[in-house]
Design a protein around this motif. Structure first.
Motif, short mmCIF file in Angstrom:
data_model
loop_
_atom_site.label_atom_id
_atom_site.label_comp_id
_atom_site.label_asym_id
_atom_site.label_seq_id
_atom_site.Cartn_x
_atom_site.Cartn_y
_atom_site.Cartn_z
N UNK A 53 0.82 -1.21 0.00
CA UNK A 53 0.00 0.00 0.00
C UNK A 53 0.86 1.26 0.00
N UNK A 54 2.00 1.22 0.67
CA UNK A 54 2.89 2.38 0.65
C UNK A 54 3.50 2.57 -0.73
N UNK A 55 3.89 1.49 -1.38
CA UNK A 55 4.44 1.59 -2.74
C UNK A 55 3.39 2.17 -3.69
N UNK A 56 2.13 1.79 -3.50
CA UNK A 56 1.05 2.26 -4.37
C UNK A 56 0.54 3.65 -3.98
N UNK A 71 12.87 9.11 -8.59
CA UNK A 71 12.01 10.19 -8.12
C UNK A 71 11.08 9.68 -7.02
N UNK A 72 10.71 10.54 -6.08
CA UNK A 72 9.80 10.10 -5.02
C UNK A 72 8.51 9.52 -5.59
N UNK A 73 8.10 8.37 -5.06
CA UNK A 73 6.87 7.72 -5.52
C UNK A 73 5.68 8.42 -4.88
N UNK A 79 1.99 8.74 -11.90
CA UNK A 79 2.57 7.58 -11.23
C UNK A 79 1.80 6.30 -11.57
N UNK A 80 0.47 6.40 -11.58
CA UNK A 80 -0.35 5.21 -11.84
C UNK A 80 -0.34 4.81 -13.31
N UNK A 81 0.21 5.66 -14.15
CA UNK A 81 0.43 5.24 -15.54
C UNK A 81 1.51 4.17 -15.60
N UNK A 82 2.43 4.20 -14.64
CA UNK A 82 3.55 3.26 -14.60
C UNK A 82 3.38 2.16 -13.56
N UNK A 83 2.65 2.43 -12.50
CA UNK A 83 2.57 1.51 -11.36
C UNK A 83 1.11 1.22 -11.03
N UNK A 165 4.80 -0.39 -15.88
CA UNK A 165 6.15 -0.93 -15.78
C UNK A 165 6.36 -1.72 -14.48
N UNK A 166 5.48 -1.48 -13.49
CA UNK A 166 5.59 -2.20 -12.22
C UNK A 166 4.20 -2.61 -11.76
#
Length: 292
Positions: A53-56, A71-73, A79-83, A165-166
């Motif tokens: 949840x912290x990563x997301x 870069x800071x997540x 961000x959600x385009x990649x993760x 990507x992730x």
């Protein structure tokens, strides 16, 4: 590295007035590279899902840093385009009043508004075929008309359309039957060949061993062992890892004969993040306690 966690800690305030605290994650550091599957393993309550949840960006770390491409997540559209994340209960990820088509329409509206409708429809059908779903059998259906395995694959197809990507996969196979579980794992293994990085969160050691190149073992919020999966499973150094492995049914191997080492040497050597590098890339905490 694509994703990096450096000394991440999460402390929750509990009680009627937040007068007490509980540490859910303590000083965790690891990374995930493009095209790599890292398995995060631990029993229930070990802090695995809190890390996910912290990563997301669904909850904030109390201390430490989480970076993506240096870069800071931070939670947000870019961000959600990649993760993206997929969770244990696929039914909770869908609005029961909307058909499956709605999931893909929302992606188009938010991330690909300029794509013509006909082209988008073909992209959706191609993504569904990539996750071994028949578009004619799932599009136009409500969530309750689909199985858990079909819904999990729909979520993976959604991630493919975003070209992420992730992927943070949190216990995504625990509610699936055995045959569907293997299908989903094989799909993840195929996607990593396209460069997708996966953090595979699970309490099931056999599934982690099946899929991941590297394994991180978490106990009560702290990393007690991490390294190449073959080494962590084949030569477990920490007492907790050995206990976990001893609980896995085996046909022709006895983990009880695996060797132990006195990993308290890290007090003298100052191991990275409180861990001793017992072998190249294979880190372990003190075997005499949780993390020393």
């Amino acid at each position: 590295m694509m994703l990096r966690l450096d000394h991440v800690t999460k402390v929750f305030r509990i009680g009627a007035f937040g007068g007490r605290t509980v540490t859910a994650v303590s000083d965790v550091s690891f990374d995930v590279a493009p095209g790599e599957v890292v398995s995060l393993i631990g029993e229930s309550g070990s802090g695995k899902s809190t890390l996910g949840r912290m990563i997301l960006g669904l909850t904030r770390a109390t201390s430490g840093t989480i970076t993506f491409d240096g870069r800071p997540a931070r939670a947000g559209k870019d961000y959600y385009r990649d993760v993206q994340g997929i969770f244990q209960d696929p039914f909770s990820s869908f609005n029961p009043v909307f058909k499956a088509d709605r999931v893909f329409a929302m992606i188009k509206d938010s991330y690909h508004p300029g794509v013509p409708e006909g082209e988008w429809a073909e992209r959706v059908r191609a993504a569904l075929r990539d996750v071994r779903l028949n578009p004619d059998q799932v599009l136009g259906k409500f969530p309750h008309q689909l199985s858990g395995g079909q819904l999990q694959r729909l979520l993976i197809a959604r991630a493919l359309l975003l070209e992420i990507r992730l992927l943070v996969a949190d216990e995504i196979t625990s509610m699936l039957d055995a045959s569907t579980r293997i299908d989903v794992l094989n799909l993840l293994a195929e996607l990593k060949t396209r460069g997708l990085g996966v953090l595979y969160i699970t309490h099931d050691l056999s599934l982690g061993n099946y899929l991941a190149e590297r394994t991180v073992v978490l106990r009560e919020g702290a990393v007690v062992e991490m390294g190449p999966t073959g080494e962590v499973f084949g030569d477990p150094l920490h007492t907790y890892t050995r206990e976990l492995l001893s609980a896995v049914p085996r046909l022709h191997e006895d983990w009880a004969d695996a060797k132990a080492v006195d990993t308290c040497l890290h007090h003298e050597r100052g191991g990275s993040g409180g861990l001793l590098e017992a072998a190249p890339g294979h880190f372990v905490a003190c075997a005499r306690s949780k993390t020393c």
